[in-house]
Each structure stands twice: as structure tokens, then as C-alpha cells.
Design a protein around this motif. Sequence first.
Motif, mmCIF file in Angstrom:
data_model
loop_
_atom_site.group_PDB
_atom_site.id
_atom_site.type_symbol
_atom_site.label_atom_id
_atom_site.label_comp_id
_atom_site.label_asym_id
_atom_site.label_seq_id
_atom_site.Cartn_x
_atom_site.Cartn_y
_atom_site.Cartn_z
ATOM 1 N N SER A 1 25.049 31.571 49.058
ATOM 2 C CA SER A 1 26.363 32.145 49.025
ATOM 3 C C SER A 1 27.253 31.338 48.099
ATOM 4 N N CYS A 2 28.102 32.030 47.352
ATOM 5 C CA CYS A 2 28.983 31.344 46.415
ATOM 6 C C CYS A 2 30.146 30.669 47.124
ATOM 7 N N TYR A 3 30.537 31.186 48.276
ATOM 8 C CA TYR A 3 31.815 30.750 48.841
ATOM 9 C C TYR A 3 31.729 30.091 50.204
ATOM 10 N N ASP B 1 34.048 42.315 51.642
ATOM 11 C CA ASP B 1 34.317 41.329 50.605
ATOM 12 C C ASP B 1 33.546 40.056 50.948
ATOM 13 N N CYS B 2 32.670 39.623 50.044
ATOM 14 C CA CYS B 2 31.784 38.505 50.364
ATOM 15 C C CYS B 2 32.518 37.166 50.412
ATOM 16 N N ARG B 3 33.779 37.165 49.978
ATOM 17 C CA ARG B 3 34.509 35.896 50.106
ATOM 18 C C ARG B 3 35.064 35.766 51.511
ATOM 19 N N ARG C 1 24.514 39.097 48.798
ATOM 20 C CA ARG C 1 23.327 38.868 47.968
ATOM 21 C C ARG C 1 23.323 39.741 46.712
ATOM 22 N N CYS C 2 24.388 39.607 45.955
ATOM 23 C CA CYS C 2 24.471 40.426 44.743
ATOM 24 C C CYS C 2 23.600 39.857 43.630
ATOM 25 N N GLY C 3 23.167 38.613 43.806
ATOM 26 C CA GLY C 3 22.283 38.041 42.795
ATOM 27 C C GLY C 3 22.949 36.961 41.959
HETATM 28 S S1 SF4 Z 1 26.004 35.951 45.549
HETATM 29 FE FE1 SF4 Z 1 28.136 35.269 45.533
HETATM 30 S S2 SF4 Z 1 29.282 36.926 44.579
HETATM 31 FE FE2 SF4 Z 1 27.278 37.741 45.157
HETATM 32 S S3 SF4 Z 1 27.595 38.646 47.181
HETATM 33 FE FE3 SF4 Z 1 26.871 36.534 47.523
HETATM 34 S S4 SF4 Z 1 28.768 35.353 47.703
HETATM 35 FE FE4 SF4 Z 1 29.343 37.306 46.799
#
Ligand code: SF4
Lengths: 615, 245
Positions: free
Chosen positions: A611-613, A587-589, A595-597
Motif C-alpha cells: 500500500s502506498c499510504y 478511496d485507497c488513501r 491494488r492498482c499496481g
Molecule cells: S497501490 Fe497505491 S495508489 Fe494503488 S490502490 Fe494501492 S494504495 Fe492506492
Amino acid sequence: MHTSTKLDEILGRVLKPGRYAGGEYNITVKDPAAVRVHAAIAFPDVYEVGMSSLGFQIVHHFMNQREDTFCERVFAPWPDMERELRREGVALYTLETFTPLHKLDLVGFSLGSEATYTNVLTCLDLGGIPLRSAERTDSDPVVIAGGHCAFNPEPMAPFIDAFVVGEGEEVVGELLDVFGQMKGGKRQDILLALTGIEGVYVPAFYSWSHDCEGRLTGYTHDPRVPRTVRKRVVRDFEALDYPRAPVVPNIEAVHDRISVEVMRGCTRGCRFCQAGMITRPVRERSAPKISEMSAELLSATGFDEVSLVSLSTADYSGVECAVRGLIDDFGVQGVSVSLPSLRADAFSVKLASEIQKVRKSGLTFAPEAGTQRLRDVINKNISDEDIFSAAMSAWRQGWSRIKLYFMIGLPSETDCDVLGIAELVREIRRQAWQLDKVRLSISVSVASFVPKPFTPFQWRAQASPEQLAHKIAVLRAALKMPGVKLSWNEPRDSQLEGLLARGDRRVAEVILAAWTNGARFDAWREERSHTAWEQALAETAIAPQYYTNRQRDYNEPLPWDHIDAGVSKKYLMLEDQRALIEHKTPDCRREKCQRCGIFARLLPEHAGYGSCYHD
Amino acid sequence: MPACFLSMQATEAAITTDPVVRVVVRFRKEGPARFMSHLDLVRTFQRAARRAGVRMAYSQGVNPHPRMTIAAALPVGAAGLRELAAFDLAERIAPDDLIERMNSCLPEGVEIVEGWTAQSGRGTFGTRISSDWLVRIRLEEPPERPDMALKTALDEILRAENVLVERGESGTRDVRSRIASLICEKVDGMEAVLRMTLLQDEKFGARPQDVLGALAVRVGSVTLLSLERSALRTDGDSKSETERR
Ligand code: SF4
């Protein structure tokens, strides 16, 4: 209230006439002559379902909130009402002012499920609006559609003038601005102007090509419109407005409660889950905000239940705080709290028992797959131990009935994985027996997996109805245990869902033919609908296998290539490959960015990956 | 396909409260509200009370709910002009105040027209109910003189020794003794307006549909166009109503 005696008579004859009578508490009625845009939002399912949809309520609110717009409601008529309207020559009308749909400026459909596609055609046809966008004239309403299905708009493209991709709250305002200015003008000009809004897709400006064998080879577009349409995302979720006084149905709806959206998006990364991919990034509302919204909505509606909604409410960081706050504030007033999506772990069970002190009816877990191997393939990151301990703690807290959700037909699934479901059930029963010498009653519900666009499995072959039937037979034999009940869905339904989910523009002809043959309310599994679809496939000579039971090549053009959902194709491909080798993705949080975009594309001020979080 | 792991619904035990006062109200149910079922209407009143901030007393038990009674259920689609309900309140509110607050929170078509504090806590409405109905019908196989034919048919029904109706599980019932009066008020072409007073007791009662069934046997098929209960009397809390008048 309407005045037509004809309609009165019709309402005297149909089932649940309250669906078509309007007059509920909290409705908004404006003078159509005093607004610039007279619109309706249509939900292509019955009233009770539509009125329970938060997405529907949100768009309705955002449109009506504008002074220049009057947005009414309309729902798909049940077949008995459709027959009556046709027989009496009455057009499908809006519930606030009983205006026939063809007299409106704008009609917007909420598309949450492929199974409602035929009902869209019913609404258009009964409303007096030409079915095909190309057949509409300047005096016909402009037909818009949004919702999760807009991420693959092609199967419905010929019937819809413009799609809204992504979250509607902000787009609605921009759309009404442009539409309001251009109203009365040429239809083509209005549609072209709408393409200037980010997130709006107008199919008429895009066309698809095929090779001699009928394989999709790509698309071209009018030079005046963007090559790809990027989904819209609301940045400031905390400050986002919400329906403050939702309409309270006069008759019983599917959910008679307030829905408070605590979080949008999900980062768990389950590889089968479309919602998890297309709603990124995760955004939350604070616990105090949740409490403020609940208080406001409870007193505006008089409901006595609050549902904290999101894709995975146990992942909402403020969940304990919000639940406790709600119980402290409203528990004494007899208000109950429901958490429709929790995890199968001890934390969730603890949370559940905290708010369910009295009625311990049933608890639902969704392990999704029967073996650890297959759960690794789909990236459902829970272990057998998690499931056992959740089940046992649920039992200890007083729940005697447990419901388990699984999918069959998942990529790489073998009979061993299917039998794993039975093993899991047997082990839960064994442990319960060991613990307390009791027989736990367990109901097992299996759904057939349907690959969806914008998921890592978007290239995968869907299991054929025959394969699914075999898996169900295997499972039925293995699950013959006292106290265990098994339910499953019709393999044919999943085949149809798969066709509509990953179809291209040609599939529209099947939808139209099926509707002409009488297909209605496809989610309600009417026998009549099956025959209608089978006939339609034969008439249009479209082979569903091309869309469903075929492994697609990564290089193959996809019917949704012109839609940008934020997550990149490269990421989805990588995830699909990791599934192949049974590698889990965190879980990327909680861990590092995968790096889903989303970050790179939707936050353009941050060039490159980030990164978003985490900073 | 569920994207989640676990789902559940929870209920916090509501604090059960003893009623402080019972208020009986007369209300109208018409327009779009005609299509509410009996249960829908109960829920509507309970929600209106919440919206109005009127504290109702709660029932005891596993699934507590606000305490209220509706004297006689109306069929879905029928209007009622003088319906009766009783609310058990957890706080003392003057009836007029209650009416004002509730009416501002009720949907179109439901309106409380008068209310009074009940004398006793029990059996507010008793078991005997008498209803005046206004029934608009259309004769689908109109005889030559519809007015004469109707009159004859109604007389026949009133003179009949029994009027038998099927009541599903409870079998056949003779509702003749429950038809107190029956007249044809107006005939206009194929349409007619009937007025009837029907009775109900602890055992059973007559319904407008029963009369229409008996009528259809005599004049051919009949379509119900609209149904309205113009008066409703019970043998219960009549004392306090008289006092108020
Ligand atoms: S870009 Fe945001 S949603 Fe996508 S994997 Fe990275 S942290 Fe998670």
C-alpha cells in the motif's frame, strides 16, 4: 528584441502581436554559442494558453536551470500569423533570440490535449523541420514530446522522435546528459541512446502489425530497446524544485496568477478520469512549503493571485492550513487565493466562503452524472444529499449563481440518467425556493464523455454523435426552466477527440491529412477544421467508428500496450467490471489499498502488493 | 472533462489605504513593450511595484486595485518616449528611489526616466493633451514625385476646412482643429517620415490614423510602418514639472 524590419511589419499587421514579441519580465537569455544544447520548448496552442500551463513552465525551468542548456519558448501562431509568416517567408522562431526552430538542437512539445495535434505540425512545418521523424537528417533538431497525451503516443508517433512518459522533472536532466554527449553524432545513435533512459519512448524502434481486416494484432520492437516503457514518477515531491521565477506575460494570459502545486495524483478513483489514473501515486507538499513557495513566487512575479493546484485540492490534507496561512500572510497585500478544484460538499463550501469574503460571483460543482446509479458506475462518490447540501450552503453563504458540470454518453447511460440531470436541477431550485423564496440561477454545462487510455473505461464504446445529439435534445426539452441555462459541446468534436485519444499509429495519417486540408486549433471549434477532418477521414479511408464507437474485448491488443502507466491492466479490468455491476470502489488513501499496481511496480523494492499510504 | 467536483475563485478584501503621496513619472515604452495594450501596461506597473516592494494605495470598492493613472493611452504597437503616469503610494518614497526600484523590476522596453512628487492630489493630468508623433509610412501607390505629392497632400489637409473621421458610436467627427502641425520630414523612395502634433481635449482628439486616412484619399493607400510619440504635454500638473526643471 529582434531587429528584422520584415518581422516588425508582420507584427504591425497581426492580432495580439504581443504573442510573438518576447521581452517579458523574467525571461532567461543565454548565449547560444556558450551552451552545449540550444533548445526550445513549444506549446502547440496560443501564447496566452501556453504561458498559463504549469507543465510548460516546469519543463522550461528544469531545462534552463542547467548551465549547459539554453531553452527558449515558442507557441503555435494563430492562423493570421501563420499566413503572414508563410507569405513573407519567415520561419517560426523562438521568443528569446528569434532563432528559427530548424537551427536548434532540440525542440520539445508539451502535449496536454489531443486538440493541439495539428498545431504541432504547424510549428514543425513553419519552423523548417521535416514533419516526419523518418525524413529528418542529422542536422535537423531532435523533436521530443511529453505531457498527458504521451500515454498514448501512437497517433503522433511518426512526427515525434522521442516521447517522455510521465513526470518530466528528472527525465529532462538525464535526457540532456545523453543528448549533450552525443550531439553532432548520428541521429539513429542518439535516438537509440535515449531509449536507455527510463520513461523515454522512441517510436522508430517499435512497429505494429494488423490482421487482414485491419485489426491491431500487436507490436514488435528492436531487441536493443525495452519491450515496455514505464512512466517516470518523482518520489520526493516536497523537495522537488519548481519554477522559481516564471516569465510574466506582457499581455493578458488565460491565468495571470502563480500556480502552486500542492499535490500530485488522485486516489478517488473516478473511472472516467485519465488524469486520476496516470498521475498516481498521490504525493503532497507540506503547508509550510506551500507558504514558502507562494511568498517566493509572488515577489518574483508581482502577481496578486495564488492558485493552489492539484486534481482535487480539497483532498489535499493541508488545504485548510495552507489557505489560512496564505490569507494571513498575504491577504492584507490584496492577494487572492483560488482553489480550482474542490469537492461538492459542505467542507469545500466552507473553505470557499472563508477565502471569498467579497466577490461572490459563481460557484461550480461537478456531479458528473444525474443519477446515483450512474454516479456509482463512474465511481463518483457523492450523493444527491451532498450536492443539495453543498448547493444550499453555497446559497446561504451568499452565492446566487451556481454552475453544474455533467457528462453525457457515459457507459450504461439511459435517457432516465440524462433526465436525472434535470431532476437534480429541479430539486436544487425547489429547495432554494423553500429555503428563501428565491430563484437560484443555475447554469448547466454538459460535456460528452470520451473514453481515455489507462482508465477502466478504455475498452468501452463511445456514444456516437447521433446518440449524443439525441441525449442533448432530451436534456434541452427537460431543462426548460426559468433561470436555468444549458450549454453543451459539439458531438462531432467529441468523436474527433475520441479518435485521437484511442487511435493507433495509422491515425497519424488522418492528422496529417486534416492538417494539410487546413485543420488548425481544433479546440477552438473552427468550422473550417470540421470540413478538413471529414475530408481527411475520407482520403485516408479510416473509419473512426473502429476506434471510438466499438466495445473492445479485454484480450484485444491496445495501441498503448507498450506503455506502462503504473496501474495494471488487471486492475483497470476489475474496475470496469465493478462499474458494470454498479459497485463503488473506495478511496485507497482513506480505506484499504485497492491494488492498482502502482505500489508494486513503481516501488520495486517492495515485491508483491502493498500500500502506498498505510504501513 | 473536469475531474473535479467544484471550483471557485476567491478574493480577500484588500485593505484599502489612503494615498500618502502621488508621484508623477515620465517613462518610455518601446521595443517589445510597444505591443502591450493600455491595460497591460497598467498591470505591468502594478506588478512591478509589487516586485519592487513599493506599497501602492488601493482603490475602494468591491474589487480594490492599486491606484495609478496613465495620462494618455498609446495605441498597441506604438512607442512612446516621454509618456506620463502617476502613482498613488501608501508610503513616502523619494522619486529617485522609486525610479531606481521600479526600473529594476520592469520588463524590457518600459523605463521610467524621471519623476517628481505631485503638488495636488486631483486632476494631475488635466484633460487637454498635446502629442508629437513621428510616423513612418510607405506609399503603396507611389506617385511620380513622392516628395512633391506628399507635400501637396499635407498642405491640402492643413488648408482643408474639415477633416472628417468616423468614430464608431460617437459618429462623425471633424478633427481638423485638433491637427496643430503636420510636416513631412523625410522621403526615401516609397517610404516617408511624417511629424505631427495632435491635440485632444475633454471631447475628442485627432489620432495619427486620422491623418493617414486623409492622406490616403489624396495619395493612394498608405501603410503604417512605425509610430512613435516623441512628446506628450498636458495642462495638468505642469507646475510641479516646471518647478523641478
Ligand atoms: S497501490 Fe497505491 S495508489 Fe494503488 S490502490 Fe494501492 S494504495 Fe492506492
